[in-house]
Design a protein around this motif. Structure first.
Motif, PDB file in Angstrom:
ATOM      1  N   LEU A   1       0.823  -1.208   0.000  1.00  0.00           N
ATOM      2  CA  LEU A   1       0.000   0.000   0.000  1.00  0.00           C
ATOM      3  C   LEU A   1       0.859   1.260   0.000  1.00  0.00           C
ATOM      4  O   LEU A   1       0.527   2.270  -0.674  1.00  0.00           O
ATOM      5  CB  LEU A   1      -0.931  -0.011   1.214  1.00  0.00           C
ATOM      6  N   ARG A   2       1.985   1.255   0.733  1.00  0.00           N
ATOM      7  CA  ARG A   2       2.863   2.410   0.753  1.00  0.00           C
ATOM      8  C   ARG A   2       3.452   2.671  -0.634  1.00  0.00           C
ATOM      9  O   ARG A   2       3.461   3.808  -1.123  1.00  0.00           O
ATOM     10  CB  ARG A   2       3.990   2.190   1.771  1.00  0.00           C
ATOM     11  N   ASP A   3       3.913   1.596  -1.293  1.00  0.00           N
ATOM     12  CA  ASP A   3       4.466   1.764  -2.642  1.00  0.00           C
ATOM     13  C   ASP A   3       3.385   2.213  -3.616  1.00  0.00           C
ATOM     14  O   ASP A   3       3.656   3.026  -4.534  1.00  0.00           O
ATOM     15  CB  ASP A   3       5.094   0.447  -3.117  1.00  0.00           C
ATOM     16  N   PHE A   4       2.181   1.701  -3.444  1.00  0.00           N
ATOM     17  CA  PHE A   4       1.088   2.086  -4.339  1.00  0.00           C
ATOM     18  C   PHE A   4       0.747   3.565  -4.191  1.00  0.00           C
ATOM     19  O   PHE A   4       0.584   4.291  -5.177  1.00  0.00           O
ATOM     20  CB  PHE A   4      -0.142   1.226  -4.038  1.00  0.00           C
ATOM     21  N   PHE A   5       0.645   4.046  -2.936  1.00  0.00           N
ATOM     22  CA  PHE A   5       0.314   5.453  -2.703  1.00  0.00           C
ATOM     23  C   PHE A   5       1.441   6.367  -3.171  1.00  0.00           C
ATOM     24  O   PHE A   5       1.201   7.478  -3.673  1.00  0.00           O
ATOM     25  CB  PHE A   5       0.034   5.695  -1.217  1.00  0.00           C
ATOM     26  N   LYS A   6       2.698   5.895  -3.040  1.00  0.00           N
ATOM     27  CA  LYS A   6       3.805   6.687  -3.525  1.00  0.00           C
ATOM     28  C   LYS A   6       3.787   6.809  -5.048  1.00  0.00           C
ATOM     29  O   LYS A   6       4.079   7.870  -5.625  1.00  0.00           O
ATOM     30  CB  LYS A   6       5.147   6.083  -3.081  1.00  0.00           C
ATOM     31  N   SER A   7       3.436   5.679  -5.715  1.00  0.00           N
ATOM     32  CA  SER A   7       3.356   5.723  -7.174  1.00  0.00           C
ATOM     33  C   SER A   7       2.249   6.640  -7.671  1.00  0.00           C
ATOM     34  O   SER A   7       2.326   7.176  -8.778  1.00  0.00           O
ATOM     35  CB  SER A   7       3.177   4.314  -7.729  1.00  0.00           C
ATOM     36  N   LYS A   8       1.237   6.842  -6.875  1.00  0.00           N
ATOM     37  CA  LYS A   8       0.130   7.717  -7.240  1.00  0.00           C
ATOM     38  C   LYS A   8       0.324   9.128  -6.682  1.00  0.00           C
ATOM     39  O   LYS A   8      -0.572   9.972  -6.834  1.00  0.00           O
ATOM     40  CB  LYS A   8      -1.202   7.135  -6.700  1.00  0.00           C
TER      41      LYS A   8
ATOM     42  N   ILE B   1       0.290  10.111  -3.744  1.00  0.00           N
ATOM     43  CA  ILE B   1      -0.668  10.425  -2.678  1.00  0.00           C
ATOM     44  C   ILE B   1       0.081  10.758  -1.400  1.00  0.00           C
ATOM     45  O   ILE B   1      -0.331  11.638  -0.633  1.00  0.00           O
ATOM     46  CB  ILE B   1      -1.640   9.254  -2.469  1.00  0.00           C
ATOM     47  N   ILE B   2       1.195  10.085  -1.177  1.00  0.00           N
ATOM     48  CA  ILE B   2       2.039  10.384  -0.020  1.00  0.00           C
ATOM     49  C   ILE B   2       3.455  10.685  -0.474  1.00  0.00           C
ATOM     50  O   ILE B   2       3.850  10.348  -1.590  1.00  0.00           O
ATOM     51  CB  ILE B   2       2.035   9.213   0.989  1.00  0.00           C
TER      52      ILE B   2
END
Length: 210
Positions: free
Chosen positions: A200-207, A209-210
């Motif tokens: 989830l952290r990698d996913f949000f970083k790719s978007k 978002i964080i």
């Protein structure tokens, strides 16, 4: 002295014979009526059975003697009157004495009255013959009976102790396996949680978002 007193009391209670009286209605299909008794390996068992009626009276009373591990000791068909069966137990297990009453005449309601006595161990021995052969006095004969009954009680207590130890070992082994399995589940769930957080952290970083 206390152990001797307890042994004598137990011996007196053990001398009670399993005596049963019951009626078996006749049926056109096999319907077994069984009496179960516990026996030890090598133990002498004497079954005394009496049924009313006679052979050819429209009913066929059959006797089956078997134990719970698959040994069959007797298979007597179309019996009536006095029947005596002597056997030696091949295993320490439960012994089943089963009867079935098959109807030979359609539409007739009939039944057989049965008296059943089961003697095991020292109860099944012919003490009159033993007394005559060994020339025992009455008090010596009673002491011999009590001695054999005490030995049987001691053997049964040893069997129960060994069985309790086996059950305890099985219980401890099961508890140990359950504990290890629970720890494995906790570790797997922890690893899965860490993996999901990283994903989830990698996913949000790719978007972004964080």
């Amino acid at each position: 002295m206390q152990f001797l007193g307890l042994s004598i009391v137990l011996a007196v209670f053990t001398q009670l014979i399993c005596g049963l009286h019951f009626d078996i209605p006749s049926n056109h299909h096999s319907e077994l009526v069984c009496v179960r008794d516990f026996v030890q390996q090598g133990q002498l068992v004497v079954i005394n059975l009496f049924s009313d009626g006679s052979v050819g009276d429209g009913q066929m009373l059959n006797l089956y003697v078997r134990d719970s591990v698959g040994n069959e000791y007797r298979n007597k068909r179309d019996i009536a009157g006095d029947i005596n069966v002597a056997l030696t137990a091949q295993a320490t297990t439960s012994l089943d004495i089963c009867l079935e009453n098959l109807a030979q005449i359609k539409g007739a309601a009939m039944s057989r009255s049965v008296e059943l006595d089961i003697e095991t161990g020292s109860e099944a021995r012919d003490w009159n013959l033993i007394s005559a052969n060994d020339k025992l006095k009455p008090i010596e004969l009673e002491l011999r009976k009590i001695e054999e009954l005490t030995d049987e009680i001691a053997d049964e207590l040893v069997y129960l102790k060994n069985r309790e130890e086996r059950l305890r070992d099985t219980n401890e082994s099961t508890n140990s396996r359950v504990t290890k399995f629970s720890l494995l589940i906790i570790i797997v769930l922890g690893c899965l949680g860490v993996f999901q957080l990283n994903y989830l952290r990698d996913f949000f970083k790719s978007k972004n978002i964080i």
